[in-house]
Design an enzyme around this catalytic site. Structure first.
Site, PDB file in Angstrom:
ATOM      1  N   CYS A 118       0.821  -1.229   0.000  1.00 27.68           N
ATOM      2  CA  CYS A 118       0.000   0.000   0.000  1.00 27.68           C
ATOM      3  C   CYS A 118       0.844   1.264   0.000  1.00 27.68           C
ATOM      4  O   CYS A 118       0.358   2.334  -0.340  1.00 27.68           O
ATOM      5  CB  CYS A 118      -0.913  -0.002   1.221  1.00 27.68           C
ATOM      6  SG  CYS A 118      -1.941  -1.460   1.272  1.00 27.68           S
ATOM      7  N   HIS A 259      -3.862   6.632   3.283  1.00 23.61           N
ATOM      8  CA  HIS A 259      -4.144   5.347   2.640  1.00 23.61           C
ATOM      9  C   HIS A 259      -5.518   4.876   3.101  1.00 23.61           C
ATOM     10  O   HIS A 259      -5.852   4.945   4.280  1.00 23.61           O
ATOM     11  CB  HIS A 259      -3.064   4.336   3.018  1.00 23.61           C
ATOM     12  CG  HIS A 259      -3.395   2.942   2.594  1.00 23.61           C
ATOM     13  ND1 HIS A 259      -3.809   2.640   1.305  1.00 23.61           N
ATOM     14  CD2 HIS A 259      -3.414   1.766   3.279  1.00 23.61           C
ATOM     15  CE1 HIS A 259      -4.050   1.348   1.219  1.00 23.61           C
ATOM     16  NE2 HIS A 259      -3.821   0.793   2.407  1.00 23.61           N
ATOM     17  N   ASN A 289      -9.902  -1.143   0.013  1.00 21.89           N
ATOM     18  CA  ASN A 289      -8.449  -0.935   0.012  1.00 21.89           C
ATOM     19  C   ASN A 289      -7.883  -1.372  -1.347  1.00 21.89           C
ATOM     20  O   ASN A 289      -7.909  -2.556  -1.674  1.00 21.89           O
ATOM     21  CB  ASN A 289      -7.844  -1.763   1.148  1.00 21.89           C
ATOM     22  CG  ASN A 289      -6.336  -1.614   1.250  1.00 21.89           C
ATOM     23  OD1 ASN A 289      -5.697  -1.035   0.370  1.00 21.89           O
ATOM     24  ND2 ASN A 289      -5.773  -2.136   2.327  1.00 21.89           N
TER      25      ASN A 289
HETATM   26  N1  ACO Z   1     -17.520 -10.821   9.005  1.00 22.34           N
HETATM   27  C1  ACO Z   1     -17.919 -11.164  10.235  1.00 22.34           C
HETATM   28  N2  ACO Z   1     -17.054 -11.460  11.224  1.00 22.34           N
HETATM   29  C2  ACO Z   1     -15.730 -11.377  10.943  1.00 22.34           C
HETATM   30  C3  ACO Z   1     -15.246 -11.020   9.677  1.00 22.34           C
HETATM   31  C4  ACO Z   1     -16.207 -10.737   8.680  1.00 22.34           C
HETATM   32  N3  ACO Z   1     -15.856 -10.365   7.434  1.00 22.34           N
HETATM   33  N4  ACO Z   1     -13.904 -11.012   9.693  1.00 22.34           N
HETATM   34  C5  ACO Z   1     -13.528 -11.359  10.949  1.00 22.34           C
HETATM   35  N5  ACO Z   1     -14.645 -11.586  11.706  1.00 22.34           N
HETATM   36  C6  ACO Z   1     -14.699 -11.987  13.112  1.00 22.34           C
HETATM   37  C7  ACO Z   1     -13.441 -12.678  13.564  1.00 22.34           C
HETATM   38  O1  ACO Z   1     -13.488 -14.045  13.253  1.00 22.34           O
HETATM   39  C8  ACO Z   1     -13.482 -12.409  15.058  1.00 22.34           C
HETATM   40  O2  ACO Z   1     -14.372 -13.337  15.649  1.00 22.34           O
HETATM   41  P1  ACO Z   1     -14.065 -13.954  17.100  1.00 22.34           P
HETATM   42  O3  ACO Z   1     -14.049 -12.782  18.039  1.00 22.34           O
HETATM   43  O4  ACO Z   1     -15.201 -14.901  17.304  1.00 22.34           O
HETATM   44  O5  ACO Z   1     -12.727 -14.614  16.976  1.00 22.34           O
HETATM   45  C9  ACO Z   1     -14.110 -11.010  15.164  1.00 22.34           C
HETATM   46  O6  ACO Z   1     -14.783 -10.803  13.916  1.00 22.34           O
HETATM   47  C10 ACO Z   1     -13.098  -9.902  15.393  1.00 22.34           C
HETATM   48  O7  ACO Z   1     -11.996 -10.058  14.479  1.00 22.34           O
HETATM   49  P2  ACO Z   1     -10.790  -9.039  14.450  1.00 22.34           P
HETATM   50  O8  ACO Z   1      -9.811  -9.498  13.434  1.00 22.34           O
HETATM   51  O9  ACO Z   1     -10.284  -8.803  15.849  1.00 22.34           O
HETATM   52  O10 ACO Z   1     -11.551  -7.704  13.943  1.00 22.34           O
HETATM   53  P3  ACO Z   1     -10.982  -6.263  13.781  1.00 22.34           P
HETATM   54  O11 ACO Z   1     -11.813  -5.328  14.540  1.00 22.34           O
HETATM   55  O12 ACO Z   1      -9.492  -6.209  13.990  1.00 22.34           O
HETATM   56  O13 ACO Z   1     -11.264  -5.969  12.233  1.00 22.34           O
HETATM   57  C11 ACO Z   1     -10.012  -5.853  10.175  1.00 22.34           C
HETATM   58  C12 ACO Z   1     -10.645  -6.760  11.229  1.00 22.34           C
HETATM   59  C13 ACO Z   1     -11.123  -5.087   9.523  1.00 22.34           C
HETATM   60  C14 ACO Z   1      -9.295  -6.731   9.169  1.00 22.34           C
HETATM   61  C15 ACO Z   1      -9.017  -4.870  10.828  1.00 22.34           C
HETATM   62  O14 ACO Z   1      -8.199  -5.566  11.716  1.00 22.34           O
HETATM   63  C16 ACO Z   1      -8.155  -4.114   9.857  1.00 22.34           C
HETATM   64  O15 ACO Z   1      -8.619  -3.290   9.099  1.00 22.34           O
HETATM   65  N6  ACO Z   1      -6.823  -4.331   9.929  1.00 22.34           N
HETATM   66  C17 ACO Z   1      -5.821  -3.513   9.210  1.00 22.34           C
HETATM   67  C18 ACO Z   1      -5.789  -3.694   7.745  1.00 22.34           C
HETATM   68  C19 ACO Z   1      -4.671  -2.856   7.177  1.00 22.34           C
HETATM   69  O16 ACO Z   1      -4.545  -1.684   7.487  1.00 22.34           O
HETATM   70  N7  ACO Z   1      -3.798  -3.429   6.390  1.00 22.34           N
HETATM   71  C20 ACO Z   1      -2.632  -2.672   5.935  1.00 22.34           C
HETATM   72  C21 ACO Z   1      -2.751  -2.181   4.606  1.00 22.34           C
HETATM   73  S1  ACO Z   1      -3.136  -3.411   3.421  1.00 22.34           S
HETATM   74  C22 ACO Z   1      -1.787  -3.612   2.317  1.00 22.34           C
HETATM   75  O17 ACO Z   1      -0.691  -3.209   2.527  1.00 22.34           O
HETATM   76  C23 ACO Z   1      -2.041  -4.374   1.059  1.00 22.34           C
END
Ligand code: ACO
Length: 338
Positions: A118, A259, A289
Site C-alpha cells: 500500500c 491510505h 483498500n
Molecule cells: N464478518 C464477520 N465477522 C468477521 C469477519 C467478517 N468479514 N472477519 C472477521 N470476523 C470476526 C473474527 O473471526 C473475530 O471473531 P471472534 O471474536 O469470534 O474470533 C471477530 O470478527 C473480530 O476479528 P478481528 O480481526 O479482531 O476484527 P478487527 O476489529 O481487527 O477488524 C479488520 C478486522 C477489519 C481486518 C481490521 O483488523 C483491519 O482493518 N486491519 C488492518 C488492515 C490494514 O490496514 N492493512 C494494511 C494495509 S493493506 C496492504 O498493505 C495491502
C-alpha cells in the site's frame, strides 16, 4: 557554470476504476459476514472489481493516459515510467511498467516496478523526487495499479471484504520554482513484521506446487488486528514527525489524504492529529483498500470534485505490507479541475 536547482512538481493526477461493483450484500452470499459488520469494522460499503480479462496494466494504462493528458505534455516527453504494484501482470517479469509503457505508446524509456504494497505510490514519489533533483529525468510517470482481486481468497471472510481493484497515476515534472517542489517526503520499512501481511506464494520460499494450491498459499494473508494497531501508532507518529519537522500545524493542512484501508484507522489517526472532518479525504467506503492505487485514486477523486486547487498542500500518509510506511507534504501544481 552555476547549475539551477531543480524541484519535483506534482503536475497531474488520473485514475481508473473498473466498472463492476462488489457490494457487501454480494459478499454476504459468498462468506459468513454481513453488511453491518463490514461497515462497522471498516467503513467499506462496496469495492470495484476488474473484469476477468482486465489486467493490472490495462487499468494502469488508462489512469496513466489521463494523467499525461492533464499534465499538458506529450507522451514523448515522459522519460521514466515507474509502477507500484503487488499484483503485477506477471510474477515477476516483465515488469508491469514495461507493459503499460507499450500499451500507451511510450517506447525506449526506462520502466520498472516496485513492490511496497500500500505504500508503493508514496515510495515512488520519493524516487521521482530524487531522479528529478539529480537532473537525471524531467517528466516522470508514476503509477499505482492493483488487480488485488487476483490474490484475494474469496472464501476467507477476514480479508476478502477489504480489498478492491483500480489504478491511479501522476506526472511529476522538473521545475525551477522552489514553491512547486515537494516540501518533504519520508519512507521507511520494518521487515521484522513481514508476516503481518503477505502472499506466501509463488516465490523462492514456495515455488508453484500442489502444496501451494492445496494450502491456498497464493492468496493474501493478514494478521488484521495486529496490523490495525501498528498502523494507527505508526501513521500517527509519522505524520506528527513530518509536520513538526516542517513547522506546519495539522489544522493548516487543506487536504489530508491517508491510505484508504479502514475508516477506523483513518478516524483514529485523524483524531490523534486533531484533523477536522473537512480536511480528510475519504474513498474507502466506495473503493475498499486498493493497495498502491489507493492514494492516487483518492487524490483523483478530490481533484475531480473541484476541491483540489492549484498550489494547495496535500499531506499523504500510508502504511502496508513489508511492513512499509511513508508520508509526504507537497503542493498540487496542476490546473484546478473545471
Ligand atoms: N464478518 C464477520 N465477522 C468477521 C469477519 C467478517 N468479514 N472477519 C472477521 N470476523 C470476526 C473474527 O473471526 C473475530 O471473531 P471472534 O471474536 O469470534 O474470533 C471477530 O470478527 C473480530 O476479528 P478481528 O480481526 O479482531 O476484527 P478487527 O476489529 O481487527 O477488524 C479488520 C478486522 C477489519 C481486518 C481490521 O483488523 C483491519 O482493518 N486491519 C488492518 C488492515 C490494514 O490496514 N492493512 C494494511 C494495509 S493493506 C496492504 O498493505 C495491502
Amino acid at each position: 557554470m552555476v547549475s539551477v536547482p531543480l524541484y519535483a512538481s506534482f503536475r497531474s493526477i488520473g485514475a481508473y476504476v473498473p466498472e463492476k461493483i462488489l457490494s457487501n450484500y454480494d459478499l454476504e452470499k459468498m462468506v459468513d459476514t454481513s453488511d453491518e459488520w463490514i461497515i462497522k469494522r471498516t467503513g467499506i460499503k462496496q469495492r470495484h472489481i476488474a473484469a476477468t480479462n482486465e489486467t493490472t496494466s490495462d487499468m494502469g494504462a488508462k489512469a496513466a493516459l489521463l494523467a499525461i493528458e492533464r499534465a499538458g505534455i506529450s507522451k514523448e516527453e515522459i522519460d521514466l515510467v515507474m509502477c507500484a504494484t503487488v499484483t503485477p501482470d506477471y510474477f515477476n517479469m516483465p515488469a508491469t511498467a514495461c507493459i503499460i509503457s507499450d500499451k500507451i505508446g511510450i517506447h525506449n524509456v526506462q520502466a520498472f516496478d516496485i513492490s511496497a504494497a500500500c505504500s508503493g505510490f508514496v515510495y515512488l514519489l520519493t524516487m521521482a523526487k530524487a531522479f528529478i533533483e539529480s537532473g537525471m529525468k524531467k517528466n516522470i510517470l508514476v503509477i499505482g495499479a492493483e488487480k488485488f482481486s487476483s490474490i484475494v481468497d474469496y472464501t476467507d471472510r477476514t480479508t476478502c471484504i477489504l480489498f478492491g481493484d483500480g489504478a491511479g497515476a501522476a506526472v511529476i515534472c522538473a521545475s525551477d520554482k522552489k514553491e512547486e517542489g515537494f516540501i518533504d517526503i519520508h519512507a521507511s520499512a520494518d521487515g521484522s513484521y513481514a508476516d503481518f501481511l503477505m502472499t506466501p506464494a509463488p516465490g523462492s520460499v514456495h515455488p508453484v506446487s500442489q502444496k501451494v494450491i492445496d494450502e491456498r498459499l497464493n492468496f493474501v494473508q493478514m494478521k488484521g488486528n495486529e496490523t490495525f494497531k501498528l498502523a494507527v501508532k505508526t501513521l500517527t507518529k509519522d505524520v506528527q514527525e513530518i509536520l513538526e519537522k516542517n513547522s506546519i500545524k495539522a489544522s493548516d493542512i487543506p487536504h489530508f489524504i491517508p491510505h484508504q484501508a479502514n475508516y477506523r484507522i483513518i478516524k483514529a489517526v485523524g483524531d490523534a492529529l486533531g484533523m477536522r472532518e473537512d480536511q480528510v479525504v475519504l474513498t474507502v467506503h466506495k473503493y475498499g483498500n486498493t493497495s498502491a492505487a489507493s492514494i492516487p485514486m483518492a487524490i483523483n477523486d478530490l481533484y475531480q470534485s473541484g476541491k483540489l486547487q492549484t498550489g494547495e498542500l496535500m499531506l499523504l500518509d500510508t502504511f502496508g505490507g513489508g511492513l512499509t510506511w511513508a508520508s509526504a507534504l507537497l503542493p498540487f501544481c496542476g490546473k484546478t479541475h473545471s
